[in-house]
Design an enzyme around this catalytic site. Structure first.
Site: not given
Ligand SMILES: NC(=O)c1ccc[n+]([C@@H]2O[C@H](COP(=O)([O-])OP(=O)(O)OC[C@H]3O[C@@H](n4cnc5c(N)ncnc54)[C@H](O)[C@@H]3O)[C@@H](O)[C@H]2O)c1
Length: 313
Positions: A190-191, A213, A147-151
């Site tokens: 949160v959810s 957070r 996720y992090d590197e994709g973004k």
């Protein structure tokens, strides 16, 4: 009277995307919502399906898309660890191939394009709060790397398309956002807390709950995205969008218990790998350039979200 635009929202059947579609329709635009329904659902946009200015297309952004649009909000990507780690290779593809395909579309149609990037590009930050010039502390080979590197790579592509092809880009770095239509089982804090409280189950705190957070209500986030799209073309971002008010995870848990009047106890579990201890945006840039700041108080946003989960669970 603003001119009606044809706006593409990828990931438009997701949590943030569905609220964005609603807002764009309310602003008088034609909206094309593209989604492969990996984490999004028709339920999220069912109220929009009869609107003649709304169009829904099932499509995976890892494949090219040929449509005529004037603006593109690129939100397609699973956002919560349980979802993006389910098929990490697909997650990277969605970010990277999805960005290439949507930037290709923007280039062909000369559309403005906005990328929904993330605070996760900062990884486990060593500076607080994070400003946009902080380059981040990401583990490229950890379970969050897809996720992090994709973004991060998507951001690179956006800026290369601008440098190489003059594409009209905007990059928003979104921090934790919450509100109605969050996925009930997405493992986000949160959810998780609300669902556990409403079901009378123990509330799981990872670590001792002292990690912080910041939580931005979804209507504020959507307003930030719309303002960024409308900003002058020389303002590309990246720009942080999020709520700078920090709360500890324990404080959040206690607030949810109070608002739901639950009898749930708080129980501790070990911290997952690469879980950041602190995450807080510096939003000076968004304030100065977009005149934007979040308005909805955490407690008010939580009440709306609790009401939504009460109806859907
Ligand atoms: N919610 C947050 O706190 C947060 C924080 C930072 C960044 N973001 C970013 O904002 C965007 C929206 O997040 P969200 O919270 O609404 O998540 P979400 O999972 O509810 O929405 C993502 C949407 O993208 C769709 N999608 C996934 N892969 C796709 C593909 N290959 N092709 C087409 N559609 C695809 C999903 O079905 C879903 O409808 C994401 O890009 C996410 O990375 C969200």
């Amino acid at each position: 009277m603003p001119t009606r635009k044809k706006v593409l929202v990828t990931g438009g059947a997701g949590f943030v995307g569905s609220h964005l579609c609603e807002r764009l329709l309310a602003d008088g635009h034609d909206v094309l919502c593209v989604d492969n329904f990996f984490t999004g659902t028709r339920d999220n946009i069912v109220a929009l399906l009869d609107n003649p200015h709304f169009e829904l297309m099932r499509h995976d952004v890892t494949f090219p898309l040929y449509v005529e649009v004037g603006e593109i909000y690129n939100l397609a990507c699973p956002a919560s660890p349980v979802h993006y780690q389910y098929d990490p290779v697909q997650t990277t593809k969605t970010s990277v191939h999805g960005a290439i395909n949507m930037l290709g579309l923007a280039k062909r149609t000369k559309a403005k394009i906005l990328q929904a990037s993330t605070s996760e590009v900062y990884g486990d930050p060593t500076v607080h709060p994070q400003t946009e010039d902080y380059r981040g502390n990401v583990n490229p080979i950890g379970p969050r790397g897809c996720y992090d590197e994709g973004k991060r790579c998507a951001e690179t592509l956006f800026f290369d398309y601008r440098r190489q092809h003059g594409t009209n880009i905007r990059v928003a770095r979104i921090f934790n956002t919450f509100g109605p239509r969050m996925h009930p089982n997405d493992g986000r804090v949160v959810s998780n807390f609300i669902v556990q409280a409403l079901q009378g189950k123990p509330i799981t705190l990872y670590g001792d709950g002292s990690q912080t957070r910041s939580f931005c209500y979804v209507s504020d986030m959507v307003d930030g995205l719309v303002r960024l799209m409308a900003a002058p073309d020389d303002f590309t971002g990246p720009v942080n969008l999020g709520n700078p008010r920090e709360s500890s995870i324990r404080e959040l848990a206690e607030t949810v218990v109070r608002l739901t009047k639950a009898k749930s106890k708080l129980v501790k579990k070990p911290l997952p790998a690469d879980d950041p201890m602190q995450r807080c945006p510096d939003i000076s840039l968004a304030k100065a350039k977009l005149g934007w700041r979040p308005k909805v108080k955490l407690e008010d946003g939580l009440k709306e979200t609790i009401r939504y989960f009460k109806e859907t669970l």
